[in-house]
Design a protein around this motif. Structure first.
Motif, PDB file in Angstrom:
ATOM      1  N   ASP A   1     -26.681  55.728 -10.642  1.00  0.00           N
ATOM      2  CA  ASP A   1     -25.619  55.327 -11.573  1.00  0.00           C
ATOM      3  C   ASP A   1     -25.715  56.077 -12.899  1.00  0.00           C
ATOM      4  O   ASP A   1     -24.693  56.318 -13.558  1.00  0.00           O
ATOM      5  CB  ASP A   1     -25.688  53.819 -11.839  1.00  0.00           C
ATOM      6  N   GLY A   2     -26.921  56.452 -13.289  1.00  0.00           N
ATOM      7  CA  GLY A   2     -27.112  57.167 -14.546  1.00  0.00           C
ATOM      8  C   GLY A   2     -27.064  58.669 -14.415  1.00  0.00           C
ATOM      9  O   GLY A   2     -27.230  59.390 -15.412  1.00  0.00           O
ATOM     10  N   ALA A   3     -26.830  59.164 -13.199  1.00  0.00           N
ATOM     11  CA  ALA A   3     -26.819  60.608 -12.967  1.00  0.00           C
ATOM     12  C   ALA A   3     -25.479  61.220 -13.358  1.00  0.00           C
ATOM     13  O   ALA A   3     -24.494  60.524 -13.623  1.00  0.00           O
ATOM     14  CB  ALA A   3     -27.116  60.898 -11.494  1.00  0.00           C
ATOM     15  N   ARG A   4     -25.436  62.537 -13.367  1.00  0.00           N
ATOM     16  CA  ARG A   4     -24.195  63.242 -13.664  1.00  0.00           C
ATOM     17  C   ARG A   4     -23.138  62.922 -12.615  1.00  0.00           C
ATOM     18  O   ARG A   4     -23.467  62.618 -11.464  1.00  0.00           O
ATOM     19  CB  ARG A   4     -24.440  64.756 -13.713  1.00  0.00           C
ATOM     20  N   PRO A   5     -21.862  63.009 -12.957  1.00  0.00           N
ATOM     21  CA  PRO A   5     -20.799  62.659 -12.007  1.00  0.00           C
ATOM     22  C   PRO A   5     -20.886  63.409 -10.686  1.00  0.00           C
ATOM     23  O   PRO A   5     -20.634  62.822  -9.631  1.00  0.00           O
ATOM     24  CB  PRO A   5     -19.522  63.000 -12.770  1.00  0.00           C
ATOM     25  N   GLU A   6     -21.253  64.685 -10.725  1.00  0.00           N
ATOM     26  CA  GLU A   6     -21.288  65.436  -9.466  1.00  0.00           C
ATOM     27  C   GLU A   6     -22.397  64.931  -8.542  1.00  0.00           C
ATOM     28  O   GLU A   6     -22.284  65.020  -7.315  1.00  0.00           O
ATOM     29  CB  GLU A   6     -21.457  66.940  -9.732  1.00  0.00           C
ATOM     30  N   ILE A   7     -23.482  64.375  -9.113  1.00  0.00           N
ATOM     31  CA  ILE A   7     -24.542  63.789  -8.293  1.00  0.00           C
ATOM     32  C   ILE A   7     -24.057  62.469  -7.703  1.00  0.00           C
ATOM     33  O   ILE A   7     -24.243  62.189  -6.516  1.00  0.00           O
ATOM     34  CB  ILE A   7     -25.823  63.575  -9.112  1.00  0.00           C
ATOM     35  N   ARG A   8     -23.431  61.650  -8.524  1.00  0.00           N
ATOM     36  CA  ARG A   8     -22.908  60.373  -8.025  1.00  0.00           C
ATOM     37  C   ARG A   8     -21.893  60.595  -6.912  1.00  0.00           C
ATOM     38  O   ARG A   8     -21.830  59.838  -5.947  1.00  0.00           O
ATOM     39  CB  ARG A   8     -22.268  59.581  -9.168  1.00  0.00           C
ATOM     40  N   ASP A   9     -21.110  61.659  -7.038  1.00  0.00           N
ATOM     41  CA  ASP A   9     -20.094  61.936  -6.023  1.00  0.00           C
ATOM     42  C   ASP A   9     -20.721  62.359  -4.688  1.00  0.00           C
ATOM     43  O   ASP A   9     -20.144  62.111  -3.623  1.00  0.00           O
ATOM     44  CB  ASP A   9     -19.143  63.032  -6.507  1.00  0.00           C
ATOM     45  N   ARG A  10     -21.869  63.011  -4.751  1.00  0.00           N
ATOM     46  CA  ARG A  10     -22.535  63.456  -3.525  1.00  0.00           C
ATOM     47  C   ARG A  10     -23.268  62.304  -2.840  1.00  0.00           C
ATOM     48  O   ARG A  10     -23.386  62.285  -1.608  1.00  0.00           O
ATOM     49  CB  ARG A  10     -23.548  64.568  -3.831  1.00  0.00           C
ATOM     50  N   ALA A  11     -23.806  61.365  -3.619  1.00  0.00           N
ATOM     51  CA  ALA A  11     -24.636  60.292  -3.070  1.00  0.00           C
ATOM     52  C   ALA A  11     -23.788  59.347  -2.223  1.00  0.00           C
ATOM     53  O   ALA A  11     -22.696  58.945  -2.618  1.00  0.00           O
ATOM     54  CB  ALA A  11     -25.317  59.531  -4.199  1.00  0.00           C
ATOM     55  N   ARG A  12     -24.322  58.977  -1.057  1.00  0.00           N
ATOM     56  CA  ARG A  12     -23.603  58.096  -0.145  1.00  0.00           C
ATOM     57  C   ARG A  12     -24.526  56.942   0.256  1.00  0.00           C
ATOM     58  O   ARG A  12     -25.626  57.152   0.781  1.00  0.00           O
ATOM     59  CB  ARG A  12     -23.160  58.862   1.094  1.00  0.00           C
ATOM     60  N   TRP A  13     -24.081  55.728  -0.022  1.00  0.00           N
ATOM     61  CA  TRP A  13     -24.809  54.521   0.368  1.00  0.00           C
ATOM     62  C   TRP A  13     -24.300  54.082   1.735  1.00  0.00           C
ATOM     63  O   TRP A  13     -23.124  53.775   1.892  1.00  0.00           O
ATOM     64  CB  TRP A  13     -24.604  53.409  -0.660  1.00  0.00           C
ATOM     65  N   LEU A  14     -25.175  54.049   2.710  1.00  0.00           N
ATOM     66  CA  LEU A  14     -24.809  53.647   4.054  1.00  0.00           C
ATOM     67  C   LEU A  14     -25.082  52.156   4.249  1.00  0.00           C
ATOM     68  O   LEU A  14     -26.098  51.639   3.775  1.00  0.00           O
ATOM     69  CB  LEU A  14     -25.605  54.448   5.087  1.00  0.00           C
ATOM     70  N   VAL A  15     -24.184  51.485   4.931  1.00  0.00           N
ATOM     71  CA  VAL A  15     -24.367  50.075   5.276  1.00  0.00           C
ATOM     72  C   VAL A  15     -25.012  50.006   6.650  1.00  0.00           C
ATOM     73  O   VAL A  15     -24.519  50.620   7.610  1.00  0.00           O
ATOM     74  CB  VAL A  15     -23.017  49.326   5.281  1.00  0.00           C
ATOM     75  N   ASP A  16     -26.128  49.295   6.767  1.00  0.00           N
ATOM     76  CA  ASP A  16     -26.851  49.240   8.023  1.00  0.00           C
ATOM     77  C   ASP A  16     -25.955  48.777   9.169  1.00  0.00           C
ATOM     78  O   ASP A  16     -25.233  47.781   9.066  1.00  0.00           O
ATOM     79  CB  ASP A  16     -28.047  48.284   7.912  1.00  0.00           C
ATOM     80  N   GLY A  17     -25.982  49.555  10.245  1.00  0.00           N
ATOM     81  CA  GLY A  17     -25.241  49.196  11.438  1.00  0.00           C
ATOM     82  C   GLY A  17     -23.804  49.662  11.473  1.00  0.00           C
ATOM     83  O   GLY A  17     -23.113  49.462  12.478  1.00  0.00           O
ATOM     84  N   VAL A  18     -23.336  50.287  10.397  1.00  0.00           N
ATOM     85  CA  VAL A  18     -21.936  50.712  10.294  1.00  0.00           C
ATOM     86  C   VAL A  18     -21.860  52.238  10.384  1.00  0.00           C
ATOM     87  O   VAL A  18     -22.461  52.951   9.568  1.00  0.00           O
ATOM     88  CB  VAL A  18     -21.292  50.229   8.981  1.00  0.00           C
ATOM     89  N   ALA A  19     -21.134  52.749  11.358  1.00  0.00           N
ATOM     90  CA  ALA A  19     -20.948  54.201  11.502  1.00  0.00           C
ATOM     91  C   ALA A  19     -20.001  54.704  10.428  1.00  0.00           C
ATOM     92  O   ALA A  19     -18.934  54.137  10.211  1.00  0.00           O
ATOM     93  CB  ALA A  19     -20.410  54.516  12.876  1.00  0.00           C
ATOM     94  N   VAL A  20     -20.407  55.792   9.754  1.00  0.00           N
ATOM     95  CA  VAL A  20     -19.637  56.344   8.642  1.00  0.00           C
ATOM     96  C   VAL A  20     -19.382  57.827   8.908  1.00  0.00           C
ATOM     97  O   VAL A  20     -20.318  58.588   9.177  1.00  0.00           O
ATOM     98  CB  VAL A  20     -20.376  56.160   7.293  1.00  0.00           C
ATOM     99  N   GLU A  21     -18.135  58.231   8.809  1.00  0.00           N
ATOM    100  CA  GLU A  21     -17.802  59.650   8.903  1.00  0.00           C
ATOM    101  C   GLU A  21     -18.092  60.314   7.564  1.00  0.00           C
ATOM    102  O   GLU A  21     -17.681  59.813   6.515  1.00  0.00           O
ATOM    103  CB  GLU A  21     -16.329  59.828   9.254  1.00  0.00           C
ATOM    104  N   VAL A  22     -18.789  61.442   7.592  1.00  0.00           N
ATOM    105  CA  VAL A  22     -19.121  62.142   6.346  1.00  0.00           C
ATOM    106  C   VAL A  22     -18.682  63.600   6.441  1.00  0.00           C
ATOM    107  O   VAL A  22     -18.431  64.123   7.504  1.00  0.00           O
ATOM    108  CB  VAL A  22     -20.636  62.057   6.039  1.00  0.00           C
TER     109      VAL A  22
END
Length: 265
Positions: free
Chosen positions: A244-265
């Motif tokens: 949350d305290g990182a630069r915007p481009e870092i926050r945009d790259r970071a992806r929080w995955l929800v356990d058990g949920v398939a996510v297209e990236v």
């Protein structure tokens, strides 16, 4: 590419028809595991999916086989059904001695193996081991051998998937990631510490993870292995503060995955 976080470091990656599993851990929570040299940790969160729900996989990447938070009892059983396993040199010897597990390839950092496509129409994959240091300087003889994995479609320079493995951020890793052109990264965090060894850390905390993402500059950085065990001291809270305290481009790259949920990236 589709990612499904199962729990801890365990992520199912679906890439061009391949089914790749990173660090299989399927044991139930509640048990305490010995990590050697008087250290131990209790598993606090179970897997979101069981082995039967995950289904068959073509390739399993095991960053190290000697810590139960990266390969536990049910994970070892799962390897018997895997098409191919890639791990460390030492891990390949140990797993290869188990007659029901195989074929197993063992790599040191910088070495690679080409894995032939399991079905017609799929590309071959080239898997290169990347460096890890699972603790402070000079700790490798104690904590053991660990690697990450850079996975490319055979013949391509770009890394389709990079799994960091369990590591702190150090000079060897910084050099390695600067040389990689990464599409999707799975970054293990958590800030592991043990009471017996005081302030010494054995994996990256949130601050180091943010620095690593800035260096590697992947299109997507999926965050993993920061919860579910008692030895995570930075944990999800520390990681979220850092992101949350990182630069915007870092926050945009970071992806929080929800356990058990398939996510297209």
């Amino acid at each position: 590419m589709r990612l499904t976080r199962i729990g801890g470091p365990t992520v199912l990656v679906e890439l061009d028809g391949w089914r790749v599993l990173v660090d299989p851990t399927f044991d139930a929570p509640g048990r305490r595991y010995d990590f050697g040299w008087g250290t131990s940790s209790r598993k606090t969160i179970g897997p979101a999916l069981g082995p039967d729900e995950v289904g068959p996989v073509d390739l399993v990447l095991v960053s190290h086989d000697h810590h139960a938070d990266n390969l536990d009892d049910r994970g070892r059983t799962f390897l018997r059904e895997a098409g191919r396993v890639v791990t460390t040199r030492g891990g390949a010897r140990r797993l290869g001695a188990e007659s029901s597990v195989g074929p197993v390839d063992g790599l040191r950092a910088g070495e690679h193996v080409t894995v032939a496509a399991p079905r017609a129409g799929l590309p071959d994959l080239e898997v290169t081991a990347t460096p890890c240091r699972h603790g402070p300087p000079l700790s490798r003889p104690i904590v053991g051998e660990v690697v990450g994995f850079a996975v490319r479609r055979a013949g391509e320079a770009r890394v389709a998937l990079w799994a960091s493995g369990d590591t702190v951020l150090y000079a060897g890793l910084r050099r390695a990631v600067r040389s990689l052109d990464v599409d999707v990264a799975i970054v293990n965090v958590g800030g592991v510490r043990f009471g017996l060894t005081g302030p010494l850390r054995y994996t990256m905390d949130g601050r180091e993870a943010v620095e690593l993402i800035a260096l590697a500059a992947p299109r997507v950085a999926a965050l993993a292995h920061y919860d579910g065990w008692s030895h995570f001291r930075d944990g999800e809270a520390g990681l979220r503060r850092a992101v949350d305290g990182a630069r915007p481009e870092i926050r945009d790259r970071a992806r929080w995955l929800v356990d058990g949920v398939a996510v297209e990236v």
